[in-house]
Write a protein that holds these residues in place. Structure first.
Motif, PDB file in Angstrom:
ATOM      1  N   UNK A  44      -0.858  37.058   8.637  1.00 18.78           N
ATOM      2  CA  UNK A  44       0.324  36.485   9.256  1.00 18.78           C
ATOM      3  C   UNK A  44      -0.083  35.250  10.060  1.00 18.78           C
ATOM      4  N   UNK A  45       0.888  34.397  10.297  1.00 20.66           N
ATOM      5  CA  UNK A  45       0.636  33.206  11.096  1.00 20.66           C
ATOM      6  C   UNK A  45       0.139  33.532  12.490  1.00 20.66           C
ATOM      7  N   UNK A  46       0.683  34.564  13.114  1.00 14.76           N
ATOM      8  CA  UNK A  46       0.253  34.952  14.464  1.00 14.76           C
ATOM      9  C   UNK A  46      -1.222  35.325  14.473  1.00 14.76           C
ATOM     10  N   UNK A  47      -1.670  35.979  13.400  1.00 14.70           N
ATOM     11  CA  UNK A  47      -3.075  36.352  13.310  1.00 14.70           C
ATOM     12  C   UNK A  47      -3.952  35.103  13.183  1.00 14.70           C
ATOM     13  N   UNK A  88      -0.609  43.018  19.849  1.00 17.03           N
ATOM     14  CA  UNK A  88      -1.126  41.662  19.944  1.00 17.03           C
ATOM     15  C   UNK A  88      -0.399  40.919  21.049  1.00 17.03           C
ATOM     16  N   UNK A  89      -1.012  39.862  21.561  1.00 13.21           N
ATOM     17  CA  UNK A  89      -0.259  39.015  22.491  1.00 13.21           C
ATOM     18  C   UNK A  89       0.960  38.446  21.760  1.00 13.21           C
ATOM     19  N   UNK A  90       1.968  38.081  22.510  1.00 12.20           N
ATOM     20  CA  UNK A  90       3.158  37.480  21.902  1.00 12.20           C
ATOM     21  C   UNK A  90       2.819  36.086  21.376  1.00 12.20           C
ATOM     22  N   UNK A  91       3.677  35.586  20.506  1.00 12.56           N
ATOM     23  CA  UNK A  91       3.500  34.221  20.016  1.00 12.56           C
ATOM     24  C   UNK A  91       3.531  33.251  21.191  1.00 12.56           C
ATOM     25  N   UNK A  92       4.424  33.475  22.141  1.00 12.10           N
ATOM     26  CA  UNK A  92       4.516  32.595  23.312  1.00 12.10           C
ATOM     27  C   UNK A  92       3.199  32.597  24.098  1.00 12.10           C
ATOM     28  N   UNK A  93       2.600  33.768  24.276  1.00 10.16           N
ATOM     29  CA  UNK A  93       1.317  33.845  24.981  1.00 10.16           C
ATOM     30  C   UNK A  93       0.230  33.098  24.213  1.00 10.16           C
ATOM     31  N   UNK A  94       0.212  33.274  22.893  1.00 11.74           N
ATOM     32  CA  UNK A  94      -0.789  32.586  22.083  1.00 11.74           C
ATOM     33  C   UNK A  94      -0.577  31.079  22.109  1.00 11.74           C
ATOM     34  N   UNK A  95       0.659  30.641  22.068  1.00  7.82           N
ATOM     35  CA  UNK A  95       0.928  29.196  22.151  1.00  7.82           C
ATOM     36  C   UNK A  95       0.383  28.640  23.474  1.00  7.82           C
TER      37      UNK A  95
END
Length: 159
Positions: A44-47, A88-95
């Motif tokens: 996935x993109x988040x990964x 997993x961390x949220x997408x917002x956290x990863x951004x």
């Protein structure tokens, strides 16, 4: 400009352009798009985003520029395949991590002279480096630039 300075500039310019390309793409993707697989049964993109952050985080100690900041990402994004870790961390956290990290790397890289880039990185011994001087800090940037470009190419499939 010396030959060494020219070589370093060429490689760092390519690194910065690759970071910018990935950043532009990530910023163009919605949180929902980053939750999708790049192809059926694939990451996935988040990964991929988390993986890039984790790998780039390890560049700081590898280049002897400080400690890693996001060691908590290693289990989910380096040691495990996608979907093996449920939380997993949220997408917002990863951004947010991505943005902080790219700025820190830029600041740290800007402090190094051309000569510094030809020094050994921390995962090669002094003895091995004497035999293989190409195992230097600049070579790490080359390999990480290729790695970044590869994963940016995967993320394109989420568009």
């Amino acid at each position: 400009m010396t030959t060494d300075q020219t070589m370093v500039k060429i490689i760092l310019d390519r690194w910065e352009a690759s970071v910018k390309n990935c950043d532009t793409l990530v910023n163009s993707l919605s949180d929902e798009q980053l939750q999708r697989e790049i192809a059926p049964g694939k990451n996935r993109g988040i990964y991929i985003l988390g993986h890039l952050i984790a790998v780039h985080d390890h560049m700081l100690p590898l280049l002897d520029l400080g400690k890693a900041n996001y060691g908590e990402l290693d289990k989910a994004f380096i040691e495990s395949p996608d979907k093996a870790v449920s939380e997993l961390p949220s997408v917002a956290e990863l951004r947010s991590m991505w943005n902080k990290q790219k700025e820190e790397l830029k600041q740290q890289f800007d402090k190094l002279s051309a000569e510094n880039w030809f020094e050994r990185h921390t995962s090669v011994s002094e003895e091995d480096f004497a035999k293989e001087p190409h195992r230097n800090k600049l070579n790490i940037i080359l390999t990480r630039t290729t790695h970044l470009a590869y994963h940016t190419g995967q993320l394109v499939y989420l568009k």
